[in-house]
Design a protein around this motif. Sequence first.
Motif, PDB file in Angstrom:
ATOM      1  N   ALA A   1       0.833  -1.208   0.000  1.00  0.00           N
ATOM      2  CA  ALA A   1       0.000   0.000   0.000  1.00  0.00           C
ATOM      3  C   ALA A   1       0.868   1.258   0.000  1.00  0.00           C
ATOM      4  O   ALA A   1       0.538   2.253  -0.672  1.00  0.00           O
ATOM      5  N   ASP A   2       1.980   1.230   0.746  1.00  0.00           N
ATOM      6  CA  ASP A   2       2.882   2.387   0.789  1.00  0.00           C
ATOM      7  C   ASP A   2       3.479   2.671  -0.580  1.00  0.00           C
ATOM      8  O   ASP A   2       3.569   3.833  -1.016  1.00  0.00           O
ATOM      9  N   VAL A   3       3.909   1.611  -1.268  1.00  0.00           N
ATOM     10  CA  VAL A   3       4.547   1.784  -2.577  1.00  0.00           C
ATOM     11  C   VAL A   3       3.533   2.242  -3.618  1.00  0.00           C
ATOM     12  O   VAL A   3       3.835   3.077  -4.476  1.00  0.00           O
ATOM     13  N   ARG A   4       2.321   1.730  -3.539  1.00  0.00           N
ATOM     14  CA  ARG A   4       1.282   2.193  -4.464  1.00  0.00           C
ATOM     15  C   ARG A   4       1.022   3.682  -4.280  1.00  0.00           C
ATOM     16  O   ARG A   4       0.841   4.422  -5.252  1.00  0.00           O
ATOM     17  N   SER A   5       1.004   4.133  -3.045  1.00  0.00           N
ATOM     18  CA  SER A   5       0.816   5.552  -2.773  1.00  0.00           C
ATOM     19  C   SER A   5       2.003   6.364  -3.277  1.00  0.00           C
ATOM     20  O   SER A   5       1.835   7.437  -3.873  1.00  0.00           O
ATOM     21  N   LEU A   6       3.199   5.866  -3.048  1.00  0.00           N
ATOM     22  CA  LEU A   6       4.423   6.551  -3.477  1.00  0.00           C
ATOM     23  C   LEU A   6       4.461   6.710  -4.992  1.00  0.00           C
ATOM     24  O   LEU A   6       4.800   7.774  -5.520  1.00  0.00           O
ATOM     25  N   MET A   7       4.103   5.650  -5.706  1.00  0.00           N
ATOM     26  CA  MET A   7       4.169   5.644  -7.165  1.00  0.00           C
ATOM     27  C   MET A   7       2.899   6.203  -7.820  1.00  0.00           C
ATOM     28  O   MET A   7       2.879   6.447  -9.023  1.00  0.00           O
ATOM     29  N   GLY A   8       1.826   6.353  -7.032  1.00  0.00           N
ATOM     30  CA  GLY A   8       0.577   6.842  -7.591  1.00  0.00           C
ATOM     31  C   GLY A   8      -0.076   5.866  -8.540  1.00  0.00           C
ATOM     32  O   GLY A   8      -0.726   6.266  -9.519  1.00  0.00           O
ATOM     33  N   ASP A   9       0.064   4.557  -8.236  1.00  0.00           N
ATOM     34  CA  ASP A   9      -0.414   3.517  -9.149  1.00  0.00           C
ATOM     35  C   ASP A   9      -0.705   2.253  -8.354  1.00  0.00           C
ATOM     36  O   ASP A   9       0.182   1.721  -7.670  1.00  0.00           O
ATOM     37  N   ASN A  10      -1.923   1.728  -8.459  1.00  0.00           N
ATOM     38  CA  ASN A  10      -2.319   0.544  -7.701  1.00  0.00           C
ATOM     39  C   ASN A  10      -1.901  -0.772  -8.343  1.00  0.00           C
ATOM     40  O   ASN A  10      -2.275  -1.849  -7.859  1.00  0.00           O
ATOM     41  N   THR A  11      -1.153  -0.711  -9.428  1.00  0.00           N
ATOM     42  CA  THR A  11      -0.695  -1.951 -10.056  1.00  0.00           C
ATOM     43  C   THR A  11       0.744  -2.299  -9.664  1.00  0.00           C
ATOM     44  O   THR A  11       1.389  -3.117 -10.324  1.00  0.00           O
ATOM     45  N   TRP A  12       1.247  -1.694  -8.609  1.00  0.00           N
ATOM     46  CA  TRP A  12       2.514  -2.131  -8.025  1.00  0.00           C
ATOM     47  C   TRP A  12       2.209  -3.225  -7.005  1.00  0.00           C
ATOM     48  O   TRP A  12       1.412  -3.022  -6.090  1.00  0.00           O
TER      49      TRP A  12
END
Length: 345
Positions: free
Chosen positions: A36-47
């Motif tokens: 969830a943190d990385v998705r927020s960081l990258m602005g993309d839920n496909t991480w």
Amino acid sequence: MVALLVIGALASSCGIGGAGFNGKPADVFSIIPTQADVRSLMGDNTWWEGAPTFGVQPLNAETAPATERFSVSQLYRHIGTDEYLLARYSVFDKTSSASSYMSTVEQSLGTSPSTPKVGDQVLYYGQFSSGGAPYVTSTFVRVGQFVLTLTWSRKDRGVTVDMLARNARKFSAPLKDIGKVRAKPRTADPDLLPPAGVSITLLGSAQLPVEAFAVMTLTSLPEEIVALLKQSGISTLPYGDYALNNDTSMEVQTVLLPFPSEADATSWADTFSPAKPDASGIAFDYLPASGTPAAGVYHFVFSSGRYGGFMICKAAVDGRAATRECEEPLHTVALAWKLSLQGLR
């Protein structure tokens, strides 16, 4: 925005903690950004989050640096692309060892931009590689006796040091207070891991999001598979990370899938088995994997009651192939695990 200077090849590192930090690998794992943190960081839920590697003895015992206590690595994949982000936290025995490592990196890779400043010391590098995400950057951040290495593979050019610094701050910020951390409950239930034996040595465990299974299996239908598992009520998975005792350059990764019924588990095993199951109900095979140089891994699959067991044996160093040393010991482990699960419902 300062453009990133692309130079030479990237270096890999591992390290270990000591004098100031007395924590365990689980403490380090507990501060690593989540899916969830990385998705927020990258602005993309496909991480999607992959499986971590706990770089603890005896894994790679013959080649581990003398100044290393342990390392913890976490992979994230950008589904629908060839992009990935790999975070490696190396804990050295003392701050001076971590500083020496950073000096070695700089001597090897050359001059780095000195800003934006992150941690006690930061180095930014990059190279043009191959494949669907050829723009590869590597950021090294030292915080005391820790060295964080962030490797980011992108499909698009135009990466800047400001972008790298943003990522580095997110991943390195928790290191400032890690001495106060004690592991949060992200470890797996020991009863859901392979039983203790003489073939593999446990390095660490975790409770992973179901997306990690798709990342581990290198499936070409990740979204469909995760959707099916979630329909079966599976949202997280108990994961175990091991060293293969007869060849400690091999890493063994295990996950257990708790299905609603025995029929569901059997159907899953039939679908995901890499070969026809043997008389013991264990299916395994060597699967080539792409790369430069090309590598390969072993997959082991079985079902037991309402549980599905999945095991990987692979080289702990990227670019190497799994050896046949995996075959007999992992078959023994799979059979023991299959039998032990018969007592669980």
